[in-house]
Design a protein around this motif. Structure first.
Motif, PDB file in Angstrom:
ATOM      1  N   THR A  16       0.865  -1.170   0.000  1.00 34.81           N
ATOM      2  CA  THR A  16       0.000   0.000   0.000  1.00 34.81           C
ATOM      3  C   THR A  16       0.903   1.221   0.000  1.00 34.81           C
ATOM      4  OG1 THR A  16      -1.658  -1.212   1.271  1.00 34.81           O
ATOM      5  CG2 THR A  16      -1.892   1.184   1.163  1.00 34.81           C
ATOM      6  N   SER A  19      -1.081   6.400   2.762  1.00 37.88           N
ATOM      7  CA  SER A  19      -2.109   6.377   3.790  1.00 37.88           C
ATOM      8  C   SER A  19      -3.374   7.055   3.274  1.00 37.88           C
ATOM      9  CB  SER A  19      -1.598   7.114   5.031  1.00 37.88           C
ATOM     10  OG  SER A  19      -2.596   7.169   6.012  1.00 37.88           O
ATOM     11  N   ASN A  22      -4.804   4.339  -1.958  1.00 37.98           N
ATOM     12  CA  ASN A  22      -3.912   3.376  -2.596  1.00 37.98           C
ATOM     13  C   ASN A  22      -3.961   3.587  -4.094  1.00 37.98           C
ATOM     14  OD1 ASN A  22      -2.204   1.258  -3.084  1.00 37.98           O
ATOM     15  ND2 ASN A  22      -3.794  -0.299  -2.931  1.00 37.98           N
ATOM     16  N   LYS A  26      -5.931  -2.484  -6.674  1.00 36.23           N
ATOM     17  CA  LYS A  26      -6.398  -3.230  -5.519  1.00 36.23           C
ATOM     18  C   LYS A  26      -5.197  -3.742  -4.744  1.00 36.23           C
ATOM     19  CE  LYS A  26      -6.952  -7.553  -8.137  1.00 36.23           C
ATOM     20  NZ  LYS A  26      -7.867  -8.668  -8.466  1.00 36.23           N
ATOM     21  N   SER A  27      -5.376  -3.927  -3.457  1.00 33.74           N
ATOM     22  CA  SER A  27      -4.326  -4.481  -2.613  1.00 33.74           C
ATOM     23  C   SER A  27      -4.666  -5.927  -2.305  1.00 33.74           C
ATOM     24  CB  SER A  27      -4.210  -3.681  -1.309  1.00 33.74           C
ATOM     25  OG  SER A  27      -3.786  -2.369  -1.582  1.00 33.74           O
ATOM     26  N   GLY A  58       6.372   1.644   0.310  1.00 37.21           N
ATOM     27  CA  GLY A  58       5.048   2.095   0.689  1.00 37.21           C
ATOM     28  C   GLY A  58       4.959   2.429   2.161  1.00 37.21           C
ATOM     29  N   LYS A  60       2.264   2.180   4.159  1.00 39.17           N
ATOM     30  CA  LYS A  60       1.348   1.364   4.959  1.00 39.17           C
ATOM     31  C   LYS A  60       1.391  -0.109   4.547  1.00 39.17           C
ATOM     32  CE  LYS A  60      -0.501   4.635   7.480  1.00 39.17           C
ATOM     33  NZ  LYS A  60      -0.446   4.647   8.962  1.00 39.17           N
ATOM     34  N   SER A  61       2.492  -0.540   3.942  1.00 41.90           N
ATOM     35  CA  SER A  61       2.607  -1.933   3.508  1.00 41.90           C
ATOM     36  C   SER A  61       2.760  -2.852   4.720  1.00 41.90           C
ATOM     37  CB  SER A  61       3.809  -2.102   2.581  1.00 41.90           C
ATOM     38  OG  SER A  61       3.651  -1.319   1.418  1.00 41.90           O
TER      39      SER A  61
END
Length: 267
Positions: A16, A19, A22, A26-27, A58, A60-61
């Motif tokens: 991701t 914050s 994204n 899609k994640s 990233g 927020k990965s």
């Protein structure tokens, strides 16, 4: 030479980039595999070396990995220790395929020359996909391949140039038939990158992503390495077709193959 091919699960991750937003369509949770090749004579070879969590790009990965899925621990479960690995074949040099190179300081490392040459031409944001601290300390052990070649009896590499400029597919002879290990040849993230505005990269570089970019000296070191191997001006060979390679093999797997989570554990 007939090898046993054992997929080694190294955990999973979700990328991701920002914050609250994204930029990818899609994640999804992506499983990560390396492949252990064992010869009848006791030679042990790895295809790729998995991911290292601190190199996830990233802000927020996330990742999931049990202690037994750490690469060294997973190899121990196969009766293999890092010093037993004589060679590493890198399908390419993305961060999620090079995370364990440092575990194998005695291994010869096979990489396409085009993969290393293209590092000199990367746009700044693409540095986040190639974690230099993984592979730069091992440059002296790189054996550069230029196109298709049988690098060891029963093991061939095939330049595809799909996914990265020097991506290579590995084919291996086994008792059950030839297997193609595609790496990431099935995936093209070009459109995803285009969805990310330039202003994001500058903000990321100044903030949480500052450690994901290369030191200023890295490109010069790569250039000097290529010059020392007389590889800087190597002509690029014609790439192989992943589709054709698949037709010629009995089994086909790739580095993020969800089937390997519950299907056959070796070939």
């Amino acid at each position: 030479m007939k090898y046993q091919v054992i997929p080694i699960y190294n955990g999973s991750f979700i990328i991701t980039l920002a914050s609250g937003k994204n930029f990818f369509k899609k994640s999804i949770k992506i499983p990560s595999f390396v492949f252990l090749l064992k010869s009848p004579e006791g030679q042990n070879i790895l295809i790729d070396t998995g991911f290292e969590p601190s190199s996830l790009p990233g802000s927020k990965s996330t990742y999931e990995r049990k202690p037994e899925e750490e690469l060294v621990n997973a190899l121990h479960n196969q009766g293999i220790y890092p010093e037993d690995i004589s060679a590493v074949i890198q399908t390419h040099l993305h961060w999620d395929h090079t995370g364990g190179i440092s575990y194998f300081p005695k291994a010869q490392i096979f990489v396409q020359a085009g993969e290393v040459k293209e590092l000199l031409n990367l746009p700044l944001y693409a540095e986040t996909a190639f974690c230099a601290r993984h592979f730069m300390p091992a440059l002296s052990r790189f054996t550069l391949i230029n196109g298709q070649k049988e690098i060891l009896p029963g093991i061939e590499v095939h330049l595809t140039g799909v996914h990265t400029a020097g991506h290579q597919v590995v084919t291996v002879d086994t008792e059950e038939g030839k297997i193609a290990i595609l790496g990431d040849a099935l995936f093209d993230y070009g459109e995803w990158w285009k969805n990310i505005p330039e202003e994001f990269w500058e903000k990321y570089r100044q903030g949480r992503g500052k450690d994901k970019f290369w030191p200023p000296s890295t490109r010069e070191e790569i250039k000097n390495f290529l010059l020392s191997r007389q590889a800087l001006d190597l002509p690029s060979p014609s790439p192989a077709s992943p589709a054709q390679i698949k037709k010629e093999c009995k089994y086909v797997v790739h580095s993020h193959d969800v089937r390997l989570l519950k299907e056959q554990t070796s070939f």
